[in-house]
Design a protein around this motif. Structure first.
Motif: not given
Length: 179
Positions: A91-99, A117-121
């Motif tokens: 949610v942080s990555a997709t909604v708030f654009r924060k990794n 991004a790959r690391l987060n996912w």
């Protein structure tokens, strides 16, 4: 030291389980987690949001385990925790654009945005898989096997994943350093 501090309630659960039963071990995990938060507060240190979430989950799921005398609640707790972590990262990555992974590690390492991004996912995926693995072991094996998996399997899989991440990151850090 932080790793051992974070693992303290699980170690208490494991030790007490082998001396008694799952219900007494649940009490030990609740007391250990409350003790962690109290110790940090007394020392006027910041309590990480993850520890607050863990405290809430152990009190709720541990409490239900004790009140209803049903071990399934404590067996669900690790899965819920893993899935909360996965949801928070996604949610942080997709909604708030924060990794969030980048927020935690960017002071130590510099990486290109696609690598962050790959690391987060990959962490999202890892936590989702760990949640399902916990449920699979909890409800398809004996209680003692689940307890061993909770400590040894979960910690071992986390260690292997972190090593894999380090190898992945090393490749990208070297590329950034090269002229």
């Amino acid at each position: 030291m932080k790793f051992l501090f974070d693992l303290f309630p699980v170690l208490c659960f494991f030790a007490v389980y082998w001396l008694s039963d799952i219900y007494t071990a649940t009490v030990a995990a609740i007391v250990a987690t409350v003790g962690q938060v109290a110790w940090l507060r007394v020392r006027k240190r910041r309590v990480d949001p993850m520890l607050w979430v863990s405290l809430a989950l152990i009190v709720v799921f541990g409490g239900l385990t004790l009140i209803l005398q049903d071990k399934r609640f404590i067996m669900w707790k690790p899965t819920v925790l893993y899935w909360i972590f996965a949801i928070a990262l996604a949610v942080s990555a997709t909604v708030f654009r924060k990794n969030l992974i980048r927020s935690m590690l960017s002071k130590e390492i510099r990486l290109p945005d696609p690598v962050w991004a790959r690391l987060n996912w990959s962490w999202v995926g890892f936590f989702v898989v760990m949640g399902f693995a916990n449920l699979y072991v909890a409800f398809n094996f004996e209680e003692s096997t689940w307890v061993k998996f909770k400590l040894i399997g979960g910690t071992g899989l986390m260690l292997l994943f972190v090593i894999g991440q380090a190898l992945f990151l090393a490749r990208h850090i070297e590329e950034e350093i090269k002229p």
